[in-house]
Every structure is written in C-alpha cells, then in structure tokens.
Scaffold this motif. Structure first.
Motif, PDB file in Angstrom:
ATOM      1  N   VAL A 154       0.859  -1.196   0.000  1.00 13.09           N
ATOM      2  CA  VAL A 154       0.000   0.000   0.000  1.00 13.09           C
ATOM      3  C   VAL A 154       0.892   1.241   0.000  1.00 13.09           C
ATOM      4  CG1 VAL A 154      -1.834   1.244   1.214  1.00 13.09           C
ATOM      5  CG2 VAL A 154      -1.754  -1.259   1.302  1.00 13.09           C
ATOM      6  N   SER A 155       0.611   2.143  -0.944  1.00 22.24           N
ATOM      7  CA  SER A 155       1.401   3.382  -1.002  1.00 22.24           C
ATOM      8  C   SER A 155       0.485   4.545  -1.340  1.00 22.24           C
ATOM      9  CB  SER A 155       2.518   3.259  -2.048  1.00 22.24           C
ATOM     10  OG  SER A 155       1.980   2.913  -3.314  1.00 22.24           O
ATOM     11  N   VAL A 156       0.909   5.725  -0.952  1.00 27.75           N
ATOM     12  CA  VAL A 156       0.158   6.942  -1.276  1.00 27.75           C
ATOM     13  C   VAL A 156       1.053   7.778  -2.186  1.00 27.75           C
ATOM     14  CG1 VAL A 156      -1.083   8.946  -0.365  1.00 27.75           C
ATOM     15  CG2 VAL A 156      -0.936   6.838   0.999  1.00 27.75           C
ATOM     16  N   LYS A 157       0.579   8.055  -3.398  1.00 30.69           N
ATOM     17  CA  LYS A 157       1.414   8.737  -4.395  1.00 30.69           C
ATOM     18  C   LYS A 157       0.759  10.043  -4.842  1.00 30.69           C
ATOM     19  CE  LYS A 157       3.864   4.828  -5.125  1.00 30.69           C
ATOM     20  NZ  LYS A 157       5.279   4.620  -4.878  1.00 30.69           N
ATOM     21  N   ASP A 158       1.607  10.988  -5.246  1.00 33.25           N
ATOM     22  CA  ASP A 158       1.060  12.192  -5.872  1.00 33.25           C
ATOM     23  C   ASP A 158       0.890  11.931  -7.375  1.00 33.25           C
ATOM     24  OD1 ASP A 158       3.527  12.453  -7.112  1.00 33.25           O
ATOM     25  OD2 ASP A 158       4.140  14.238  -5.992  1.00 33.25           O
ATOM     26  N   LEU A 159       0.492  12.953  -8.118  1.00 31.46           N
ATOM     27  CA  LEU A 159       0.215  12.773  -9.559  1.00 31.46           C
ATOM     28  C   LEU A 159       1.445  12.340 -10.349  1.00 31.46           C
ATOM     29  CD1 LEU A 159      -2.221  15.721 -10.309  1.00 31.46           C
ATOM     30  CD2 LEU A 159      -2.656  13.299 -10.746  1.00 31.46           C
ATOM     31  N   ASN A 160       2.641  12.627  -9.812  1.00 30.42           N
ATOM     32  CA  ASN A 160       3.875  12.229 -10.494  1.00 30.42           C
ATOM     33  C   ASN A 160       4.392  10.876 -10.032  1.00 30.42           C
ATOM     34  OD1 ASN A 160       4.148  14.647 -12.045  1.00 30.42           O
ATOM     35  ND2 ASN A 160       4.694  15.680 -10.132  1.00 30.42           N
ATOM     36  N   LYS A 195      -3.796  16.876   4.654  1.00 36.93           N
ATOM     37  CA  LYS A 195      -2.420  17.230   4.259  1.00 36.93           C
ATOM     38  C   LYS A 195      -1.978  16.555   2.966  1.00 36.93           C
ATOM     39  CE  LYS A 195      -0.959  17.943   9.063  1.00 36.93           C
ATOM     40  NZ  LYS A 195      -0.133  17.413  10.143  1.00 36.93           N
ATOM     41  N   LEU A 196      -2.844  15.719   2.387  1.00 41.61           N
ATOM     42  CA  LEU A 196      -2.485  15.056   1.126  1.00 41.61           C
ATOM     43  C   LEU A 196      -2.648  16.028  -0.037  1.00 41.61           C
ATOM     44  CD1 LEU A 196      -4.131  11.560   1.640  1.00 41.61           C
ATOM     45  CD2 LEU A 196      -1.688  12.097   1.669  1.00 41.61           C
ATOM     46  N   THR A 197      -1.722  15.993  -0.968  1.00 45.65           N
ATOM     47  CA  THR A 197      -1.782  16.938  -2.093  1.00 45.65           C
ATOM     48  C   THR A 197      -2.938  16.613  -3.024  1.00 45.65           C
ATOM     49  OG1 THR A 197      -0.213  15.564  -3.287  1.00 45.65           O
ATOM     50  CG2 THR A 197       0.703  17.425  -2.097  1.00 45.65           C
ATOM     51  N   LYS A 198      -3.389  17.614  -3.742  1.00 46.84           N
ATOM     52  CA  LYS A 198      -4.495  17.446  -4.682  1.00 46.84           C
ATOM     53  C   LYS A 198      -4.085  16.432  -5.751  1.00 46.84           C
ATOM     54  CE  LYS A 198      -7.756  20.071  -7.408  1.00 46.84           C
ATOM     55  NZ  LYS A 198      -7.890  21.116  -8.386  1.00 46.84           N
ATOM     56  N   GLY A 199      -4.995  15.514  -6.060  1.00 50.33           N
ATOM     57  CA  GLY A 199      -4.681  14.526  -7.089  1.00 50.33           C
ATOM     58  C   GLY A 199      -3.957  13.304  -6.567  1.00 50.33           C
ATOM     59  N   ALA A 200      -3.746  13.236  -5.250  1.00 49.60           N
ATOM     60  CA  ALA A 200      -3.074  12.061  -4.678  1.00 49.60           C
ATOM     61  C   ALA A 200      -3.984  10.843  -4.795  1.00 49.60           C
ATOM     62  CB  ALA A 200      -2.736  12.320  -3.213  1.00 49.60           C
ATOM     63  N   ALA A 201      -3.378   9.660  -4.717  1.00 52.36           N
ATOM     64  CA  ALA A 201      -4.158   8.425  -4.754  1.00 52.36           C
ATOM     65  C   ALA A 201      -3.481   7.383  -3.873  1.00 52.36           C
ATOM     66  CB  ALA A 201      -4.276   7.899  -6.180  1.00 52.36           C
ATOM     67  N   ILE A 202      -4.305   6.462  -3.365  1.00 53.43           N
ATOM     68  CA  ILE A 202      -3.785   5.360  -2.541  1.00 53.43           C
ATOM     69  C   ILE A 202      -3.744   4.121  -3.426  1.00 53.43           C
ATOM     70  CG2 ILE A 202      -4.144   3.996  -0.452  1.00 53.43           C
ATOM     71  CD1 ILE A 202      -5.851   6.411   0.587  1.00 53.43           C
ATOM     72  N   MET A 226      -8.859  10.593  -4.020  1.00 50.87           N
ATOM     73  CA  MET A 226      -9.272  11.334  -2.825  1.00 50.87           C
ATOM     74  C   MET A 226     -10.794  11.474  -2.689  1.00 50.87           C
ATOM     75  SD  MET A 226      -6.516  12.009  -1.126  1.00 50.87           S
ATOM     76  CE  MET A 226      -6.044  10.366  -1.647  1.00 50.87           C
ATOM     77  N   ASP A 227     -11.490  11.578  -3.822  1.00 50.17           N
ATOM     78  CA  ASP A 227     -12.951  11.751  -3.727  1.00 50.17           C
ATOM     79  C   ASP A 227     -13.657  10.447  -3.328  1.00 50.17           C
ATOM     80  OD1 ASP A 227     -12.569  10.384  -6.060  1.00 50.17           O
ATOM     81  OD2 ASP A 227     -13.752  11.729  -7.327  1.00 50.17           O
TER      82      ASP A 227
END
Length: 269
Positions: A154-160, A195-202, A226-227
C-alpha cells in the motif's frame, strides 16, 4: 546489510563458502536487522529490537565460520525469496505470459524498502484533522488458489508517482477460497487526509511469489482517489501491471467483475 546477508543466505550450495547451518544463522541476522530497521522507523516504543540486542549479533557475524551456539533471539529467517525494491522488477525480462513482468516505475527511495508484514501504527490525532484506516477485506481473482504467499503493498502517491507516505506491506494473506484471497487487515494511512496533495491516490499492489523465477512479482493493482475517501465499504477495480502510478495508461485486469474489497474508517478529533 540485511539484503546482502539475505542474498548470501539464499545463494546456491555450490556457489557459497557457507554451510546450510551458517546460511540459516546469516538469514536470522538479516531478520534481526530488519526488526531493528522497523524499530527505528516506528513511533511506538514497545516490543522494539534495541541497539543492545543488535550488538549481541556482532560477535556471531565476526565468527560466523566457527559459531555453533544457539542463536540468541527466537526469530525466523527472512523468507527465502528475492524482495525487490520498487521499480527493480521492471528491469527483469518480460515474458509473453501476462502473469510475468514488473512493478512499474519506481519512485525515488525517499522511504525505506520494507519486507512483507510491515504495517505502521496510527498517527497521533490532531484537532480538526482526519486520519484514515483502510481495512483490506479481500481481493477477487480467477486463480486465487494458485497464488503463493500473496500480500498487498500500500502506497500513497502524488500525480507524479512520488511517495507521500512510507510504503506499507500487509502480512501474507489469511486464507484463499474460491475466487478470493482474504486479508482482513487494517492499514493506517500515514498522513492526515487534509495534508495530502491534490490529485493524490492510494495504491494497492497485489504481489505473490513465483517459484520458477524465485522472486516476488506484482500481479495486478488497484487505486483509490481522494474523492473516494468516505466511511464504509468500497470495491475498486483491478488493473493490469506494471503499476501505473501516474494513472495514464490504465488497463483493466480482466473483463470479469473482479475487485478489491475495502472498508474505510475516518477518525476526526
């Protein structure tokens, strides 16, 4: 160091200058190093592997060729397999078989690589901030029964595709029945939702051991945006590997309705 020791412990008999018993001791030392590493990363103080414990291993390692006493800690050797760093698998040869392949583009090693079963405790609560616990219930796969030692990263990543929190691995699955692999394990997301950046995903990467290749491979992945963070049950679709952390070229694993079943709990002060 744990990795180097593990590699030596797993080397073929004729390639190694160590006996099988010595290799077992080396593998146990690797396990202790992993435990020490986990203790250093943990915010909890109980049951941790202390520096004094680690020092007891030094004479064993120095005298590995003559050491014949009982090992001072009741630990199991790190499983006999290659644990690959994120992104390492993609450099292995691809096969035509859609079961083979890699884990997709790896993110920078800003967080330590962890072995299966490295769950982190819940963060301290902060006023007005929300923490998320995700219970991974089960995953539906047509060949669920054939997966060896399956676990989920399990990881949480930003758009990049950059890690926003440390990566966590579930322990190996509880059981396999019919077309499901059951986990029933809680993952504590290591950042307040606000605190998670916009567009982040798990991301959830389903991994299993391949005896022929002697390494752990990613079979498929799923992700939650996020939604989709809201209390209660959720099912998310499974995608073909390699894991696409940037979410640009997604291909469903199969036309069959197979999903990852999750349950979310939100904690707010």
């Amino acid at each position: 160091l744990a990795r180097h020791l593990q590699k030596e412990a797993q080397s073929q008999h004729n390639n190694s200058e160590f006996t099988e018993d010595q290799k077992k001791t080396i593998a146990k030392i690797a396990t202790c190093l992993e435990l020490r590493s986990a203790a250093l990363q943990s915010t909890q103080s109980q049951d941790e592997f202390k520096l004094e414990d680690l020092k007891k291993l030094e004479p064993i390692l120095k005298n590995i060729l003559t050491y014949n006493k009982e090992f001072p800690f009741d630990v199991q050797p790190v499983p006999l397999r290659k644990i690959l760093a994120p992104g390492e698998e993609e450099h292995l040869e691809f096969e035509e078989d859609d079961e083979e392949g890699g884990a997709g583009a790896g993110s920078p090693d800003s967080f330590p690589v962890r072995v299966p079963g490295t769950l982190l405790p819940r963060l301290p609560s902060e006023p007005g901030m929300t923490l998320l616990t995700i219970n991974i219930e089960k995953i539906g796969l047509k060949d669920a029964g054939q997966c060896i030692d399956p676990y989920i990263t399990v990881s949480v990543k930003d758009l990049n595709g950059i890690d926003l929190t440390p990566v966590q691995d579930t322990p190996v699955a509880l059981r396999k029945e019919d077309t499901y692999v059951h986990f029933n394990v809680d993952i504590e997301i290591q950042k307040h939702i606000e605190k998670l950046t916009k567009g982040a995903a798990i991301f959830f990467e389903f991994k299993h051991y391949k005896p022929k290749k002697r390494f752990t491979s990613t079979k498929c992945f799923a992700f939650m945006e996020m939604d989709e963070i809201k209390p209660g049950a959720i099912v998310i679709e499974l995608y073909k590997k390699p894991t696409d952390f940037k979410r640009k070229k997604l291909q469903l694993l199969t036309k069959k309705p197979l999903y990852l079943h999750l349950h979310q709990t939100l904690h707010k002060e």
